[in-house]
Motif scaffolding. Structure first.
Motif, mmCIF file in Angstrom:
data_model
loop_
_atom_site.group_PDB
_atom_site.id
_atom_site.type_symbol
_atom_site.label_atom_id
_atom_site.label_comp_id
_atom_site.label_asym_id
_atom_site.label_seq_id
_atom_site.Cartn_x
_atom_site.Cartn_y
_atom_site.Cartn_z
ATOM 1 N N LEU A 14 15.537 80.351 54.266
ATOM 2 C CA LEU A 14 16.275 79.236 53.667
ATOM 3 C C LEU A 14 16.662 79.554 52.219
ATOM 4 N N LEU A 15 15.747 80.134 51.478
ATOM 5 C CA LEU A 15 16.051 80.527 50.094
ATOM 6 C C LEU A 15 17.149 81.591 50.059
ATOM 7 N N ARG A 16 17.015 82.594 50.898
ATOM 8 C CA ARG A 16 17.983 83.701 50.911
ATOM 9 C C ARG A 16 19.386 83.201 51.249
ATOM 10 N N GLU A 17 19.503 82.427 52.319
ATOM 11 C CA GLU A 17 20.827 81.970 52.757
ATOM 12 C C GLU A 17 21.423 80.930 51.814
ATOM 13 N N SER A 18 20.599 80.028 51.306
ATOM 14 C CA SER A 18 21.135 79.034 50.380
ATOM 15 C C SER A 18 21.565 79.716 49.081
ATOM 16 N N ARG A 19 20.806 80.703 48.648
ATOM 17 C CA ARG A 19 21.196 81.439 47.440
ATOM 18 C C ARG A 19 22.541 82.133 47.648
ATOM 19 N N ARG A 20 22.704 82.757 48.791
ATOM 20 C CA ARG A 20 23.965 83.441 49.099
ATOM 21 C C ARG A 20 25.117 82.447 49.102
ATOM 22 N N ILE A 35 23.760 75.585 55.594
ATOM 23 C CA ILE A 35 22.547 76.360 55.296
ATOM 24 C C ILE A 35 21.691 76.512 56.543
ATOM 25 N N VAL A 36 21.398 75.400 57.217
ATOM 26 C CA VAL A 36 20.504 75.486 58.378
ATOM 27 C C VAL A 36 21.150 76.260 59.527
ATOM 28 N N ASN A 37 22.475 76.167 59.663
ATOM 29 C CA ASN A 37 23.154 76.953 60.696
ATOM 30 C C ASN A 37 23.059 78.450 60.391
ATOM 31 N N ALA A 38 23.166 78.810 59.116
ATOM 32 C CA ALA A 38 23.065 80.221 58.737
ATOM 33 C C ALA A 38 21.674 80.776 59.016
ATOM 34 N N VAL A 39 20.663 79.925 58.903
ATOM 35 C CA VAL A 39 19.281 80.360 59.120
ATOM 36 C C VAL A 39 18.871 80.216 60.591
ATOM 37 N N GLY A 44 15.432 69.304 59.707
ATOM 38 C CA GLY A 44 14.029 68.920 59.555
ATOM 39 C C GLY A 44 13.200 70.037 58.949
ATOM 40 N N ALA A 45 13.489 71.272 59.351
ATOM 41 C CA ALA A 45 12.766 72.417 58.789
ATOM 42 C C ALA A 45 13.068 72.556 57.299
#
Length: 192
Positions: A14-20, A35-39, A44-45
């Protein structure tokens, strides 16, 4: 893999993808769904790990500021002379801040998302603390004239942050080198 390891893996993703995404598009343009789709997890997670989008951004900002701080410290520590450490650290901050992803997260969206007071608290806990420590050592060594450290640290921090923001909009390929040269001249005026 244990549940704790899975949770940590999800948190890191989540940190990696949101940062990107924040770096590429800006905080305001990125939705939680993106974000959640990328991860590949549910909202909920994300809420379980960070509570909300602002908390997630806060964690990303902390990560970016820690990395910039490490780069500055590593560069400064490579110099044997205290003055050279100081100048190298200031230059390393400008170099790190010239990265568009760092600029976007740390200098543009950081104050806008968290508000000026919280962003300044982040800045003071990382960059400003290192700058204050360096100035203290230089004053104690007699390299810089004895003076109140807090205003000097705030002036230098503000100048470097403003220069980093200017670099973000400059199309001049020599802007970073010119900015470092101007900063060096400004810093030299502090020497006794």
């Amino acid at each position: 893999m244990s549940r704790a390891e899975q949770r940590e893996q999800t948190r890191r993703a989540l940190l990696r993808e949101s940062r990107r995404l924040f770096a590429a598009e800006g905080y305001g343009a990125v939705g939680l769904s993106q974000i959640v789709n990328a991860v590949g997890v549910t909202k909920g997670a994300l809420y379980h790990h960070f509570g909300d989008k602002t908390a997630l951004f806060r964690a990303v900002l902390a990560q970016v500021q820690e990395e910039v701080g490490r780069r500055v410290a590593t560069t400064a520590d490579a110099e044997p002379d205290p003055w050279d450490q100081f100048v190298a650290g200031c230059h390393a901050f400008l170099t790190a801040s010239a990265d568009p992803a760092v600029q976007r997260i740390m200098l543009i969206d950081g104050p806008a998302v968290l508000g000026w007071n919280e962003w300044r608290a982040f800045d003071e806990a990382t960059s400003a603390r290192h700058l204050t420590d360096a100035l203290t050592r230089l004053i104690e060594a007699g390299i810089i004239a004895r003076q109140p450290i807090a205003p000097l640290a705030h002036l230098l921090s503000g100048a470097m942050n403003e220069a980093a923001l200017w670099l973000a909009t400059s199309a001049d390929p020599g802007a970073l080198a010119d900015t470092k040269a101007a900063l060096t001249r400004m810093l030299e005026s502090l020497r006794t």
